[in-house]
Design a protein around this motif. Structure first.
Motif, PDB file in Angstrom:
ATOM      1  N   MET A   1       0.803  -1.222   0.000  1.00 53.58           N
ATOM      2  CA  MET A   1       0.000   0.000   0.000  1.00 53.58           C
ATOM      3  C   MET A   1       0.837   1.274   0.000  1.00 53.58           C
ATOM      4  SD  MET A   1      -3.120  -0.677  -0.389  1.00 53.58           S
ATOM      5  CE  MET A   1      -3.719   0.969  -0.035  1.00 53.58           C
ATOM      6  N   SER A   2       1.957   1.246   0.686  1.00 51.93           N
ATOM      7  CA  SER A   2       2.784   2.455   0.763  1.00 51.93           C
ATOM      8  C   SER A   2       3.325   2.874  -0.596  1.00 51.93           C
ATOM      9  CB  SER A   2       3.952   2.240   1.743  1.00 51.93           C
ATOM     10  OG  SER A   2       4.795   1.192   1.286  1.00 51.93           O
ATOM     11  N   HIS A   3       3.355   1.941  -1.564  1.00 51.43           N
ATOM     12  CA  HIS A   3       3.856   2.251  -2.896  1.00 51.43           C
ATOM     13  C   HIS A   3       2.757   2.787  -3.817  1.00 51.43           C
ATOM     14  CE1 HIS A   3       7.756   0.348  -2.105  1.00 51.43           C
ATOM     15  NE2 HIS A   3       7.078  -0.622  -1.497  1.00 51.43           N
ATOM     16  N   LEU A   4       1.514   2.811  -3.336  1.00 48.64           N
ATOM     17  CA  LEU A   4       0.391   3.233  -4.169  1.00 48.64           C
ATOM     18  C   LEU A   4      -0.198   4.570  -3.722  1.00 48.64           C
ATOM     19  CD1 LEU A   4      -1.522  -0.186  -4.392  1.00 48.64           C
ATOM     20  CD2 LEU A   4       0.297   0.663  -5.878  1.00 48.64           C
ATOM     21  N   VAL A   5       0.512   5.267  -2.848  1.00 38.08           N
ATOM     22  CA  VAL A   5      -0.044   6.464  -2.204  1.00 38.08           C
ATOM     23  C   VAL A   5      -0.547   7.479  -3.218  1.00 38.08           C
ATOM     24  CG1 VAL A   5       0.508   8.443  -0.740  1.00 38.08           C
ATOM     25  CG2 VAL A   5       1.327   6.174  -0.114  1.00 38.08           C
ATOM     26  N   ASN A   6       0.261   7.804  -4.224  1.00 39.84           N
ATOM     27  CA  ASN A   6      -0.127   8.826  -5.195  1.00 39.84           C
ATOM     28  C   ASN A   6      -0.927   8.253  -6.361  1.00 39.84           C
ATOM     29  OD1 ASN A   6       1.226  10.959  -3.829  1.00 39.84           O
ATOM     30  ND2 ASN A   6       3.168  10.231  -4.661  1.00 39.84           N
ATOM     31  N   SER A   7      -0.500   7.107  -6.885  1.00 39.96           N
ATOM     32  CA  SER A   7      -1.112   6.590  -8.100  1.00 39.96           C
ATOM     33  C   SER A   7      -2.556   6.143  -7.899  1.00 39.96           C
ATOM     34  CB  SER A   7      -0.284   5.424  -8.651  1.00 39.96           C
ATOM     35  OG  SER A   7      -0.185   4.380  -7.695  1.00 39.96           O
ATOM     36  N   LYS A   8      -2.904   5.659  -6.718  1.00 41.98           N
ATOM     37  CA  LYS A   8      -4.280   5.177  -6.507  1.00 41.98           C
ATOM     38  C   LYS A   8      -5.287   6.321  -6.651  1.00 41.98           C
ATOM     39  CE  LYS A   8      -4.020   5.530  -1.444  1.00 41.98           C
ATOM     40  NZ  LYS A   8      -3.978   4.790  -0.156  1.00 41.98           N
ATOM     41  N   ARG A   9      -4.910   7.523  -6.253  1.00 39.73           N
ATOM     42  CA  ARG A   9      -5.805   8.678  -6.412  1.00 39.73           C
ATOM     43  C   ARG A   9      -5.956   9.027  -7.886  1.00 39.73           C
ATOM     44  NH1 ARG A   9      -8.543   9.006  -1.710  1.00 39.73           N
ATOM     45  NH2 ARG A   9      -7.107   8.750   0.044  1.00 39.73           N
ATOM     46  N   TYR A  10      -4.860   8.964  -8.617  1.00 38.14           N
ATOM     47  CA  TYR A  10      -4.880   9.292 -10.034  1.00 38.14           C
ATOM     48  C   TYR A  10      -5.808   8.351 -10.800  1.00 38.14           C
ATOM     49  CZ  TYR A  10      -3.227  10.042 -14.798  1.00 38.14           C
ATOM     50  OH  TYR A  10      -3.150  10.298 -16.142  1.00 38.14           O
ATOM     51  N   TYR A  11      -5.846   7.078 -10.400  1.00 36.90           N
ATOM     52  CA  TYR A  11      -6.663   6.094 -11.112  1.00 36.90           C
ATOM     53  C   TYR A  11      -8.078   6.000 -10.573  1.00 36.90           C
ATOM     54  CZ  TYR A  11      -2.748   4.679 -13.955  1.00 36.90           C
ATOM     55  OH  TYR A  11      -1.717   4.679 -14.867  1.00 36.90           O
ATOM     56  N   GLY A  12      -8.504   6.967  -9.764  1.00 34.83           N
ATOM     57  CA  GLY A  12      -9.914   7.099  -9.431  1.00 34.83           C
ATOM     58  C   GLY A  12     -10.364   6.469  -8.139  1.00 34.83           C
ATOM     59  N   LEU A  13      -9.489   6.374  -7.132  1.00 41.83           N
ATOM     60  CA  LEU A  13      -9.878   5.782  -5.849  1.00 41.83           C
ATOM     61  C   LEU A  13     -11.019   6.568  -5.210  1.00 41.83           C
ATOM     62  CD1 LEU A  13      -9.083   3.655  -3.594  1.00 41.83           C
ATOM     63  CD2 LEU A  13      -7.840   5.545  -2.519  1.00 41.83           C
ATOM     64  N   ILE A  14     -12.070   5.859  -4.796  1.00 43.47           N
ATOM     65  CA  ILE A  14     -13.187   6.514  -4.103  1.00 43.47           C
ATOM     66  C   ILE A  14     -13.420   5.944  -2.706  1.00 43.47           C
ATOM     67  CG2 ILE A  14     -14.389   7.178  -6.219  1.00 43.47           C
ATOM     68  CD1 ILE A  14     -16.243   4.769  -5.797  1.00 43.47           C
ATOM     69  N   GLU A  15     -12.853   4.754  -2.434  1.00 43.32           N
ATOM     70  CA  GLU A  15     -13.059   4.163  -1.110  1.00 43.32           C
ATOM     71  C   GLU A  15     -11.908   3.208  -0.790  1.00 43.32           C
ATOM     72  OE1 GLU A  15     -16.772   2.327   1.426  1.00 43.32           O
ATOM     73  OE2 GLU A  15     -16.481   1.550  -0.601  1.00 43.32           O
ATOM     74  N   GLU A  16     -11.505   3.202   0.457  1.00 41.61           N
ATOM     75  CA  GLU A  16     -10.421   2.337   0.929  1.00 41.61           C
ATOM     76  C   GLU A  16     -10.827   1.743   2.277  1.00 41.61           C
ATOM     77  OE1 GLU A  16      -5.773   2.915   2.317  1.00 41.61           O
ATOM     78  OE2 GLU A  16      -6.516   4.018   0.550  1.00 41.61           O
ATOM     79  N   VAL A  17     -10.942   0.421   2.353  1.00 46.41           N
ATOM     80  CA  VAL A  17     -11.397  -0.260   3.568  1.00 46.41           C
ATOM     81  C   VAL A  17     -10.398  -1.342   3.940  1.00 46.41           C
ATOM     82  CG1 VAL A  17     -13.232  -1.604   4.658  1.00 46.41           C
ATOM     83  CG2 VAL A  17     -13.809   0.171   2.967  1.00 46.41           C
TER      84      VAL A  17
END
Length: 317
Positions: A247-263
């Motif tokens: 997860m620590s490697h996805l901090v920026n890219s996950k937002r760019y690809y449209g993250l709306i929820e994280e559980v």
């Protein structure tokens, strides 16, 4: 001098700095900036007027310094001087090359008004700060493109550009620029395209020619971020189960690809996205950490991912 008067002195000095740096300053904006009442700002402005500062304007309409009035150079604090050094290093690495010379000239003017001790401070510490850029800078065919774009925004005139797409097709567009932004190591224009009759973004390093026209545009487009949030394609929901250790490697890219929820769950982290790139961009990004992720939905994302992985395997056998 008690604490109340020290705070007032700092605030009045800061208001004077605001008047020097802006054409018009509203009392409401100053009150919000310094977290005081508007009535306090009125009193502070009166203090400056009593000290002989020629301020034009009145409560409710905004304040400005009288045209032609000159003040001594602004003095900077030690912390401000150190921030300039860091900002200069960042600009050298991340600013577009067409802005580099202008920024260097501006910094020379800032250095010229520093105290002798602060100039020595810069010389002693600037070599102790560096910024290492992971990405290589793109090579632009045009060297003075951003100043032309900013001029068109200021003058509200259309631009004509010759633009090359990712598949090497070249077209001529007339655009009305909303703004520029930097994302994932590239500079972009956000603009209204008269050919498409819609808003588009153009990567600046793909502009082959650019010129200002004499054609004005009257439409007020607002802020660039208002348009970056808009999508021209239908979005689709995708859900992944991702190993916590990645997860620590996805901090920026996950937002760019449209993250709306994280559980967070006992099995990992469930990430839910809304993306318009379900067929290409999203699965190609997913490949970079596919050994730590499971596609929960949709099924066609799983199918597309397997297709890409099969092609990769065949190519490298």
């Amino acid at each position: 001098m008690n604490d109340h008067y020290l705070k007032k002195l700092d605030r009045v000095t800061a208001i004077l700095t605001q008047l020097q740096s802006k054409s018009v300053v509203r009392a409401q904006d100053l009150a919000e900036k310094f977290d005081v009442s508007i009535r306090t700002i009125y009193r502070d402005v009166k203090t400056l007027e009593n000290a002989g500062i020629p301020i034009v304007g009145e409560a409710g309409n905004g304040y400005s310094l009288m045209e032609g009035y000159k003040l001594p150079p602004v003095m900077f604090t030690k912390d401000e001087v150190l921030s300039f050094i860091t900002a200069e290093k960042l600009m050298q690495k991340f600013s577009h090359q067409s802005l580099g010379d202008h920024y260097q000239t501006a910094m020379e003017k800032v250095r010229s008004v520093l105290k002798y001790s602060d100039k020595n401070l810069i010389q002693n510490i600037e070599k102790q700060i560096d910024v290492f850029n992971f990405h290589t800078q793109p090579e632009d065919s045009l060297k003075n493109v951003i100043p032309i774009i900013l001029d068109s925004i200021a003058d509200k005139t259309q631009l004509t550009i010759e633009y090359q797409t990712v598949d090497a097709r070249v077209s001529t567009r007339t655009i009305e620029t909303v703004g520029v932004f930097f994302e994932f190591n590239f500079w972009y224009i956000m603009a209204y395209c008269t050919l498409r009759n819609d808003f588009r973004q153009f990567r600046i390093d793909r502009i082959l020619k650019i010129s200002k026209t004499q054609n004005p545009f009257l439409q007020e487009y607002g802020q660039v971020n208002d348009y970056r949030k808009k999508s021209h394609n239908q979005k689709e929901k995708a859900k992944l189960l991702v190993d916590k250790k990645i997860m620590s490697h996805l901090v920026n890219s996950k937002r760019y690809y449209g993250l709306i929820e994280e559980v967070e769950t006992s099995e990992g982290v469930e990430l839910t996205f809304e993306t318009e790139w379900i067929n290409d961009g999203f699965p190609r990004w997913l490949i970079t950490f596919a050994d730590y992720a499971t596609v929960l939905e949709p099924e066609r994302l799983r199918t597309r991912l397997n297709e890409l992985l099969t092609k990769m395997t065949e190519r490298h056998q």
